[in-house]
Design an enzyme around this catalytic site. Structure first.
Site: not given
Ligand SMILES: CC(C)(COP(=O)(O)OP(=O)(O)OC[C@H]1O[C@@H](n2cnc3c(N)ncnc32)[C@H](O)[C@@H]1OP(=O)(O)O)[C@@H](O)C(=O)NCCC(=O)NCCSC(=O)CCCCCCCCCCCCCCC(=O)O
Ligand SMILES: Cc1cc2nc3c(=O)[nH]c(=O)nc-3n(C[C@H](O)[C@H](O)[C@H](O)COP(=O)(O)OP(=O)(O)OC[C@H]3O[C@@H](n4cnc5c(N)ncnc54)[C@H](O)[C@@H]3O)c2cc1C
Length: 625
Positions: A109, A148, A391
């Site tokens: 991100t 993180g 996520e």
């Molecule tokens: C998916 C997106 C929203 C869009 O991606 P794209 O723009 O590339 O795709 P399109 O929409 O154009 O096309 C979609 C197309 O792609 C396929 N697709 C998309 N994603 C995937 C995928 N992941 N895998 C496979 N295929 C995928 C989809 O099927 C379509 O296919 P078709 O064309 O055939 O239709 C993408 O932009 C996206 O993913 N955005 C979200 C970003 C995101 O998730 N960011 C996360 C950043 S990291 C983060 O946030 C870290 C947070 C960590 C927090 C801590 C978590 C705690 C966990 C605790 C664990 C505890 C464990 C305990 C276990 C126990 O208790 O047992």
């Molecule tokens: C506690 C915490 C820990 C995190 N840890 C990590 C980390 O370790 N590593 C990392 O890389 N990231 C991390 N993140 C970031 C996190 O993955 C992003 O915040 C998350 O993916 C959402 O993206 P954004 O914040 O840009 O929100 P945005 O995408 O800007 O979303 C804002 C609003 O826009 C809307 N929106 C956006 N796109 C669309 C669309 N295509 N259609 C309709 N609505 C849409 C959403 O629904 C939402 O209501 C963390 C976030 C938090 C809160």
């Protein structure tokens, strides 16, 4: 000499520490905890199943409500290596990560992009003359923001950047980057790194930012299990460009477990407190009643307990499905990748939004004392609301599921469907007839029909709008509320049917009395969501007003039956007091004594008159200010 337990759980409560002290204290505790955990984990813990168990131990035992500065090291840094690094890279890095001789983060991100990862701005440009990538943050919005542990803890991180080679952009790829000197911990040249500041919660996670000023890394720092860059800069494509998204799928799968863990804590607190708290009289002259005797309280809490059990079973189903499909992917069979992605998306979205909803209800159900930080409910509420965003924002993920469902519906007549969507064929088959009945099976069928009809309606709407001249993208956006609703309905149908089927299997080996209670939880969950989604069922099924009256009676009867077992059900989660960290939920039920004990720990109670009296209050009250 303090015991490990005293070292971990003693000392000044976090709530009275500064932001900086909180981080330093969490790091101190994390080192103790992870040193213990490091001893029990197998060295070659690269099998995802074993790994999830380790993760469970790590995160489940994370002793601060504010998370841990090591969390991302375990949650994403290592899983990304397991899923994206080739064998040579795993050999070079994974062992060091597993024994924590390096601490990593996951930097995807940016300030300007979180959801739309194809829009990320950080660049990694290949220089064949030196066989290096040049990592660069071209704009302020390209600064990585959120990773993180990145603020002050990690010395390495996985960076997601747009890969350029021979003047061509090949999209986002993963790179391992050293951020800080392993000895001095100073940021390396060209790197600007820091902490993003105080958040709503998770303030020990040490979320950070990082910017790169033409930082050079070796070619072999690009994780090359899937796509590759050869020494001369030739790009070798991955079998599927979405395999780079694999770590996000894994984390979404484990987040479903995590949402259950958070909710289990919240309902343990709320249920135990509701058994201890007596308030108001039901009948004049009677003793005050346990608030758990009020049906409105049961409505708030018992449904949350049922939801917790339901999601736990669905988390296990999702984990099993992930492992089956992951094995297929390893063998090059990509057939079910889209289904896995869609299932992980909707279950992550629904589990976290349910957990957030029910945790907030638990907080409110404990009245004023539920608003105390010492109850742990505010922090748990802050945690669950964060999970609706990290996520993958829940709305965006449900749209991904809807995209898969529409694609599936378009192909409904071309052959067999994959397991999680084959119900669509059943309920849409010619000659299929269905009349609503107030039974678990009838409810499941009803939700499946709602899902199918919503998907069909969305596709018809899209087609009509495109035929009228609207672009595909505008048509999609125009009906996106209905698309999200279709994704949710599909997921709810899966959750209820999985809960029913898997619990029915489990009940066969239970005592009759336990099976009866478990069966009541399944019914409560199904009837609750039927009443919650009456609008959809009235629109798409033959449910009648008379059915609804009977459903409401069924619901109230279930609350009555489950009430006597409520405390036993949450005791079964077996969350020790040190992890529950709650004045309201401690096992001994000494709520009022614990509230007072915690209050007296406030620094403001260290002296009878605070200095602000002499400095401000007294002159003010004497009219001198
Ligand atoms: C998916 C997106 C929203 C869009 O991606 P794209 O723009 O590339 O795709 P399109 O929409 O154009 O096309 C979609 C197309 O792609 C396929 N697709 C998309 N994603 C995937 C995928 N992941 N895998 C496979 N295929 C995928 C989809 O099927 C379509 O296919 P078709 O064309 O055939 O239709 C993408 O932009 C996206 O993913 N955005 C979200 C970003 C995101 O998730 N960011 C996360 C950043 S990291 C983060 O946030 C870290 C947070 C960590 C927090 C801590 C978590 C705690 C966990 C605790 C664990 C505890 C464990 C305990 C276990 C126990 O208790 O047992
Ligand atoms: C506690 C915490 C820990 C995190 N840890 C990590 C980390 O370790 N590593 C990392 O890389 N990231 C991390 N993140 C970031 C996190 O993955 C992003 O915040 C998350 O993916 C959402 O993206 P954004 O914040 O840009 O929100 P945005 O995408 O800007 O979303 C804002 C609003 O826009 C809307 N929106 C956006 N796109 C669309 C669309 N295509 N259609 C309709 N609505 C849409 C959403 O629904 C939402 O209501 C963390 C976030 C938090 C809160």
């Amino acid at each position: 000499m303090l015991t490990k337990r005293e070292e971990l759980f003693g000392g000044t409560p976090d709530e009275y520490l500064s932001h900086k002290e909180k981080y330093e204290n969490s790091t101190r505790k994390a080192v103790i905890l992870f040193s213990l955990l490091r001893k029990i984990q197998e060295e070659n813990n690269t099998d995802l199943t074993n790994y999830r168990n380790l993760l469970s131990g790590v995160l489940g035992a994370s002793i601060s409500q504010d998370g841990s500065p090591f969390g991302l090291h375990y949650i994403m840094f290592m899983p990304v290596f397991m899923s994206q690094a080739d064998e040579e890279q795993q050999e070079r890095w994974l062992h060091r990560a597993l024994n924590c001789s390096i601490i990593g983060s996951y930097a995807q991100t940016e300030l300007g992009h979180g959801t739309f990862i194809r829009g990320l701005e950080t660049t990694a440009t290949y220089d064949p003359s030196t066989q290096e990538f040049v990592l660069h943050s071209p704009t302020l919005t390209s600064y990585k923001w959120w990773p993180g542990g990145l603020g002050n803890t990690a010395n390495y991180c996985i960076v997601i950047a747009q890969l350029y080679s021979k003047g061509e952009c090949h999209g986002i790829h993963s790179f391992i980057v050293q951020v800080r000197d392993e000895d001095t911990h100073m940021p390396l040249p060209g790197i600007k790194v820091g902490e993003i500041g105080v958040k709503m919660g998770l303030n020990a996670v040490n979320n950070g930012f990082i910017g790169f000023e033409n930082v050079r890394i070796p070619r072999t720092n690009m994780l090359m299990k899937h796509a590759k860059i050869l020494e001369d800069g030739t790009y070798v494509k991955s079998k599927n460009s979405k395999l780079i998204y694999g770590a996000m799928v894994f984390v979404r799968v484990v987040i479903v477990f995590d949402s259950v863990n958070y909710l289990a804590k919240a309902i343990t607190v709320a249920t135990r407190y509701s058994a201890v708290r007596r308030q108001s009289q039901l009948k004049e002259g009677e003793p005050e009643r346990q608030i758990l005797d009020y049906v409105t309280q049961q409505d708030k809490i018992l449904t949350a307990i049922a939801g917790c059990f339901a999601m736990k079973m669905n988390a296990r189903m999702l984990w099993d499905t992930f492992n089956v499909i992951n094995d297929q992917l390893h063998k090059g069979n990509m057939e079910r990748l889209g289904e896995l992605h869609a299932l992980a998306c909707c279950l992550k979205a629904i589990s976290t939004s349910d957990s957030s909803l029910f945790t907030a209800r638990c907080r409110v159900s404990c009245g004023g004392h539920g608003y105390m930080v010492s109850s742990t409910l505010p922090a748990t509420s802050a945690l669950t609301t964060a999970s609706c965003t990290y996520e993958g924002d829940n709305t965006v993920l449900l749209l991904q599921t809807a995209r898969f469902l529409l694609k599936t519906w378009r192909q409904i007549d071309t052959g067999p469907l994959t397991p999680t969507v084959e119900y669509l064929k059943t309920v849409s088959a010619p000659g299929f007839s269905y009349k609503w009945e107030n039974s678990i099976e009838g409810i499941i069928r009803g939700f499946q029909i709602v899902s199918m009809k919503k998907i069909s309606s969305c596709l018809n709407l899209m087609t009509a709008k495109v035929m009228s001249g609207m672009s595909q993208a505008d048509a999609w956006n125009t009906i996106s509320i209905q698309l999200v609703s279709a994704g949710e309905s599909h997921c709810r149908a899966i959750v209820i049917s999985t809960f029913h089927e898997d619990m029915s299997k489990a009940m066969r080996s239970m005592s009759a009395s336990l099976a009866e209670v478990m069966g009541q939880l399944v019914e409560l969950y199904a009837v609750y969501w039927t009443l919650e989604r009456l609008g959809d069922l009235l629109e798409y099924t033959s449910i009648s007003g008379a059915d609804v009256v009977k459903l409401r009676s069924w619901y109230e009867e279930l609350l009555r039956k489950i009430r006597p077992n409520a405390v036993g059900l949450v005791d079964a989660f077996d969350i020790i007091d040190e992890l529950l960290q709650s004045t309201l939920g401690a096992y001994d039920g000494r709520v009022y004594e614990r509230l007072m004990e915690e209050a007296l720990k406030s620094p403001l109670n260290a002296e009878p008159v605070n200095q602000s009296f002499h400095k401000y209050l007294k002159p003010f009250m004497q009219g001198k200010l």
